[in-house]
Design a protein around this motif. Structure first.
Motif, short mmCIF file in Angstrom:
data_model
loop_
_atom_site.label_atom_id
_atom_site.label_comp_id
_atom_site.label_asym_id
_atom_site.label_seq_id
_atom_site.Cartn_x
_atom_site.Cartn_y
_atom_site.Cartn_z
N THR A 4 0.85 -1.18 0.00
CA THR A 4 0.00 0.00 0.00
C THR A 4 0.88 1.23 0.00
OG1 THR A 4 -0.05 0.10 2.39
CG2 THR A 4 -1.74 -1.24 1.35
N ARG A 6 1.16 3.45 2.12
CA ARG A 6 1.75 3.80 3.40
C ARG A 6 2.86 2.84 3.80
NH1 ARG A 6 -3.42 2.36 4.63
NH2 ARG A 6 -3.77 0.35 5.60
N THR A 7 3.11 1.81 3.00
CA THR A 7 4.07 0.77 3.38
C THR A 7 5.46 1.31 3.69
OG1 THR A 7 2.86 -0.87 2.10
CG2 THR A 7 5.13 -1.37 2.64
N ILE A 10 5.55 2.76 7.13
CA ILE A 10 5.49 1.76 8.19
C ILE A 10 6.88 1.20 8.45
CG2 ILE A 10 4.61 -0.52 8.82
CD1 ILE A 10 2.07 0.15 7.31
N SER A 140 0.21 -11.21 3.36
CA SER A 140 0.39 -9.92 4.04
C SER A 140 0.74 -10.12 5.51
CB SER A 140 -0.88 -9.07 3.93
OG SER A 140 -1.95 -9.63 4.68
N THR A 217 -9.00 -1.11 9.13
CA THR A 217 -7.56 -1.32 9.28
C THR A 217 -7.16 -0.66 10.60
OG1 THR A 217 -7.15 -1.32 6.90
CG2 THR A 217 -5.27 -0.85 8.33
N SER A 220 -1.76 1.69 11.08
CA SER A 220 -1.12 2.31 9.91
C SER A 220 -0.13 3.33 10.44
CB SER A 220 -2.18 2.95 9.00
OG SER A 220 -2.88 3.96 9.70
N THR A 221 0.40 4.16 9.55
CA THR A 221 1.30 5.21 10.00
C THR A 221 0.96 6.53 9.34
OG1 THR A 221 2.93 4.78 8.27
CG2 THR A 221 3.22 3.62 10.38
N TRP A 226 3.19 5.70 14.19
CA TRP A 226 2.12 4.72 14.11
C TRP A 226 0.79 5.39 14.43
CZ3 TRP A 226 1.98 -0.34 12.64
CH2 TRP A 226 3.21 -0.98 12.44
N SER A 227 -0.25 4.96 13.74
CA SER A 227 -1.61 5.39 14.05
C SER A 227 -2.43 4.16 14.39
CB SER A 227 -2.24 6.12 12.87
OG SER A 227 -1.61 7.36 12.65
N ASP A 386 -5.48 -5.92 3.99
CA ASP A 386 -4.90 -4.69 4.56
C ASP A 386 -5.25 -4.60 6.04
OD1 ASP A 386 -3.51 -2.32 4.66
OD2 ASP A 386 -5.18 -1.10 3.94
#
Length: 437
Positions: A4, A6-7, A10, A140, A217, A220-221, A226-227, A386
């Protein structure tokens, strides 16, 4: 599965935490799990916790077949008989001492923290050559940002189990949506039966998986932080559904691994269950030889609002440990082993690899001749691709305590997801990882 957008971020956040919190990634000693034998062959050590029970194809037998066919890459498999958490402690101790194996079985939810601790190798270059052999959702589970640390072995997609004979008697069809499941719950409850069980002792993975099935999800970041979002729309939908059933006394509130669940199954009051695919291997054992034998079926999880999607409840892969001297050879065996689908299915696994798996006689008998493993393979393909875990996910076991309170009426199901949110944020901070507020 394509990364994704955002990968990369991360990966940056994980790398930052690995250095600041543990400092192990750069200084972990080389493991001894891969070496050159005297005859020039490479030796790979593999630590697993597969059951190797009666009627199963033993891991040693599978590995012997590999060794006969691959004289240049010899594998030594060792079974770990303790708890999964004890195996993780052993791996950490052995790798720090330079005595770790090259390959080891790891749960998907354990992977991010093991990576942050510097215990896993990034073998993305090798892994991508095998990616098409596995479902996207399962693959994943072995990703941490841009890093790929091994290959998936088995999965635990949520599915729906139900007693078809009991459903027919009540004029019900297998539910395909949450509204269907709610309506079925009302009809069944009026007849003194339950089409679901609310199981507090499984809340952590069970409810997280339902949020994933609803399209959420959790981790995430943003930038390098991090979120955490465990209370998004999908979680709210899941919470409202179960709260409605609890308030209406239309679900069986009982521990999954307590006597109440099995008793309700045996006396015919529990006629449906949202559960992990791996439960198919033993869920109905207590009904063998009874009139209910062969009455149950398995179906896809009802639509939680995101279409034909389900979420993970368990499952594991085989990771390459830090310091493995022959990662390419280890990954070659890793892919071969994890694509021996019939052998792994005999171990009770819902395999992550693509391919047709023969449903064993026991399942055919217990599920009235249904091709159970074909249905579970569809569920594996429908896993939310995801829904990554975050370091410290194990601390979310506090969700179980809040779920028990919800079952008792002293908390709400929404409170369970609040517990997940607060605990996840605190755990990431405790690990020294930056968290967006």
């Amino acid at each position: 599965m394509a990364p994704t957008s955002r990968t990369p971020r991360i990966a940056a956040a994980v790398a930052l935490g690995a250095v600041s919190a543990f400092g192990l990634a750069a200084c972990a000693p080389a493991a001894s799990g891969g070496s050159d034998a005297g005859d020039g062959a490479v030796t790979i050590e593999y630590l697993h916790r597969l059951p190797d029970g009666e009627g199963m194809t033993p891991v040693a037998e599978i590995v012997d077949r590999w060794n006969e066919e691959h004289p240049d890459i010899q594998v030594k498999a060792t079974k770990f008989d303790g708890k999964a958490s004890d195996m993780i402690l052993k791996l950490e101790t052995d790798i720090k001492a330079g005595n770790g194996p090259c390959l080891a079985q790891t749960g998907y939810s354990e992977v991010p923290q093991l990576f942050v601790k510097g215990l896993l190798e990034d073998v993305a270059d090798e892994a991508k050559a095998y990616e098409d052999n596995y479902s996207a959702g399962a693959f994943s589970g072995m990703r941490v940002g841009d890093a790929i640390v091994g290959l998936p072995q088995d999965t635990g997609p949520l599915v729906y189990f139900y007693n078809q004979a009991a459903f027919d008697a009540l004029g019900l069809d297998a539910p395909t949506t949450l509204d269907d499941l709610a309506a079925d719950s009302a009809v069944a409850a009026a007849a003194g039966k339950y089409v679901t069980a609310f199981t507090p002792d499984e809340a952590q993975n069970w409810l997280a998986g339902q949020s994933a099935a609803a399209g959420d999800t959790w981790f995430s970041t943003a930038g390098e932080e991090w979120s955490v979002d465990a209370e998004a729309e999908g979680s709210q939908r899941v919470a409202a559904f179960w709260q409605g059933l609890l308030d209406g006394k239309q679900t069986l509130a009982t521990e999954r691994w307590g006597e109440g669940f099995t008793a309700a199954l045996n006396d015919g009051s529990l006629i449906g269950h949202v559960g992990a695919a791996w439960e198919a291997g033993f869920l109905l054992d207590s009904l063998d030889g009874t009139p209910a034998e062969g009455q149950w079926r398995v179906a896809q999880l009802p639509d939680f609002g995101a279409g034909a999607m389900t979420g993970p409840d368990g499952g594991s892969g085989v990771a390459v440990m830090k310091g493995c001297e022959h990662p390419a050879e280890a990954m070659e065996f890793n892919d071969w082993f994890n694509t021996q689908v019939d052998d792994l299915a005999s171990q009770g696994l819902v395999v992550a690899a693509k391919g047709t798996v023969e449903t064993p006689e026991k399942m055919l008998r217990q599920f009235g001749g249904q091709d159970v493993l074909a249905e579970l393979a569809t569920a594996t393909e429908n896993l939310n691709p995801d829904f990554p875990y975050a370091p410290g996910f194990s601390t979310l076991s506090k969700m179980n305590e809040t779920a028990a309170a919800a079952a008792a009426g002293t908390a709400t199901v929404a409170d369970v997801f609040t517990t997940a949110q607060d605990t996840a944020v605190a755990s990431l901070k405790d690990l020294g990882l930056p968290v967006a507020e």
